[in-house]
Design an enzyme around this catalytic site. Structure first.
Site, PDB file in Angstrom:
ATOM      1  N   HIS A  80      24.665  -3.437  46.327  1.00 48.41           N
ATOM      2  CA  HIS A  80      25.044  -4.855  46.368  1.00 48.41           C
ATOM      3  C   HIS A  80      25.908  -5.182  45.160  1.00 48.41           C
ATOM      4  CE1 HIS A  80      22.586  -6.253  49.750  1.00 48.41           C
ATOM      5  NE2 HIS A  80      21.820  -5.219  49.429  1.00 48.41           N
TER       6      HIS A  80
ATOM      7  N   GLU B 153      27.396  -7.840  44.492  1.00 46.90           N
ATOM      8  CA  GLU B 153      27.139  -9.226  44.061  1.00 46.90           C
ATOM      9  C   GLU B 153      25.885  -9.337  43.204  1.00 46.90           C
ATOM     10  OE1 GLU B 153      26.553  -7.957  46.978  1.00 46.90           O
ATOM     11  OE2 GLU B 153      24.827  -8.880  47.970  1.00 46.90           O
TER      12      GLU B 153
ATOM     13  N   CYS C  22      26.078  -2.975  52.267  1.00 47.55           N
ATOM     14  CA  CYS C  22      24.710  -2.639  52.663  1.00 47.55           C
ATOM     15  C   CYS C  22      24.604  -2.395  54.175  1.00 47.55           C
ATOM     16  CB  CYS C  22      23.731  -3.711  52.167  1.00 47.55           C
ATOM     17  SG  CYS C  22      22.002  -3.192  52.232  1.00 47.55           S
TER      18      CYS C  22
END
Lengths: 257, 227
Positions: B206, B208, B82
């Site tokens: 992202h 994650e 990001c």
């Protein structure tokens, strides 16, 4: 191949337990927010919203542990709302693994809190939740006001103006609940949703009133919602998330399938 | 033991990425740290980032993270996420123009009409950005969008082309000619969703928070030895 509209199941939790109940046949503990979140994530939920309704501040420690446990097992965005009043509250939830926090009453009483929060943590993690109720009379142009205390207290603040102001203060997303529709299963207040969505540049999550899958479709196509939040239709097993996504996709809405 | 350092420069939530790495990694120790020695001793390094680029760059420079990142990129696999990806570029339009690390050639641009909302673009109800049908698009670009893989990088292994990943950003990377995009996404414009340069792999989304595809990418990163 466009950005997908999102389906967000919402878990209301009191002292670390999901209230309102969740009726999955094969779930061992219907009150465990971790198990339920994992279940929704596996089913294809695009995000999870965790709404803490724990009344006492002391018992909020439980919520922090619950958020930590969810974040360790569920790898989709997690929003935590309920009782977020200070920058420390936000830091605590982000450190526990929340990706966004949702600010409601505190924003009404202290709008600058939203500005401070967005400056400190970034707009991407600041959701402003607004509870709106229709105040215009039949035949008049639609007008909605912000209410607090579960829809009992009027604030005199115009909902569309409020949304604009919150976005100018740095809100990255608006969670818009119709207090007229909440719990009625009669569908979103589409006029309200559209009025707010068309007035601000940030995404709108429609909430309050979902009774069937067509309501979700209407929320996106007519209400211009970027995401739809629902609790009971999923909790009670009336519809599954894959079923909802398939239905919406069949109506021409881009979904993550 | 696979030692992973997640670079902490005080900006935002690094716990999600640490938890995801612990979840996918076998025999992995994850350290969230700003300590140069710890970062340089790690086998794999994550360079995350959220929030405004000006604040991020100020902290990166104040803590000497700029030099650490440059050194890591020469020696071991680095995954930037990001704003971490944006910080690798030469400059960003955000906050009135901010000079970045310049490890990859290119600029960071605003999605909407910068002229319409200069300084605080979120104020504008109309972003100036629209899709192919002419519908106005919201900014930030928030949610799940498809990433078209443009190379066979090891980090894509086991991930289907056009898998949706979770994005949340208002600025995007526009690479200079000669730099290599690994993934492209369309949101009003086509932008670089992933890039690679030597030991660097960088993603705008992202991983994650991107469920199966994202976790697979993190797994691939932990198994990657760089170039």
């Amino acid at each position: 191949m466009a950005l997908a509209k999102r389906i967000i199941p919402c878990l209301d939790c009191d002292k670390g337990r999901v209230v309102k109940g969740v009726k999955f046949l094969d779930i061992r503990d219907a009150g465990d927010p971790v198990e339920i979140s994992k279940r929704y994530s596996d089913a294809g939920a695009d995000e999870i919203t965790f709404l803490d309704i724990t009344a006492s501040h002391e018992e909020r420690e439980t919520t922090v542990h619950t958020v930590e446990a969810i974040a360790g097992q569920v790898f989709i965005p997690l929003t935590v709302g309920g009782g977020i009043r200070t920058l420390d509250d936000i830091r605590t939830m982000l450190n526990a693994g929340a990706d966004k926090v949702s600010i409601n009453t505190a924003a009404v009483f202290n709008p600058d809190f939203v500005r401070d929060a967005a400056e400190r943590f970034g707009s991407q993690c600041i959701v402003v939740a607004m509870d709106a109720k229709k105040v215009s009379l039949p035949g008049e142009a639609g007008r909605w006001e912000i209410f607090t205390h579960g829809g009992r207290k009027a604030t005199g603040i115009d909902a569309v103006e409020w949304a604009r102001r919150m976005v100018s203060y740095g809100a990255g997303e608006i969670l818009l609940t119709s207090m007229d529709r909440d719990g009625t299963k009669s569908g979103f207040d589409l006029a309200l949703n559209r009025a707010v969505s068309d007035s601000v540049s940030v995404p709108i999550i429609a909430s309050g009133g979902v009774g069937n899958l067509q309501d979700l479709v209407d929320g996106v196509l007519t209400g211009h919602a970027d995401a739809v939040l629902a609790a009971s239709i999923f909790h009670f097993g009336e519809y599954s998330i894959p079923e909802a996504k398939r239905f919406m996709a069949d109506k021409g809405i881009t979904m993550r399938l | 033991m696979n030692k992973v350092a997640v670079i902490d420069y005080g900006m935002g939530n690094l716990h999600s990425v640490a938890k995801a790495l612990e979840y996918v990694g076998r025999n992995v120790s994850v350290n969230v740290t700003s300590d140069a020695a710890t970062i340089l001793q790690a086998d794999h390094v994550i360079f995350p980032g959220v929030g405004a680029i000006r604040d991020c760059m100020a902290e990166i420079r104040r803590l000497g993270i700029d030099e650490i990142v440059a050194e890591v990129a020469c020696r071991k696999p680095l995954l930037a996420i990001c704003v971490g990806m944006q910080a690798l570029m030469e400059s960003s339009e955000e906050n009135g123009g901010v000079e970045c690390l310049g490890l990859v050639k290119g600029q960071v641009r605003f999605f909407g009409n910068v002229d319409a909302g200069a300084g605080s673009p979120v104020n504008a109800s109309n972003s100036g950005l629209s899709d192919e049908q002419g519908n106005s698009l919201k900014v930030p670009h928030m949610g799940w969008n498809c990433v078209k893989q443009t190379d066979q990088h090891p980090l894509w292994q086991g991930i289907e082309d056009n898998t949706r990943f979770y994005f949340v950003h208002s600025y995007y990377v526009a690479l200079c000619a000669g730099e290599s995009a690994s993934g492209l996404t369309r949101y009003g414009v086509e932008f670089t969703a992933a890039l690679n340069k030597g030991n660097i792999f960088a993603v705008q989304f992202h991983p994650e928070k991107s469920q199966h595809g994202g976790l697979q990418l993190l797994r691939n990163f932990l198994a990657w030895d760089g170039v």
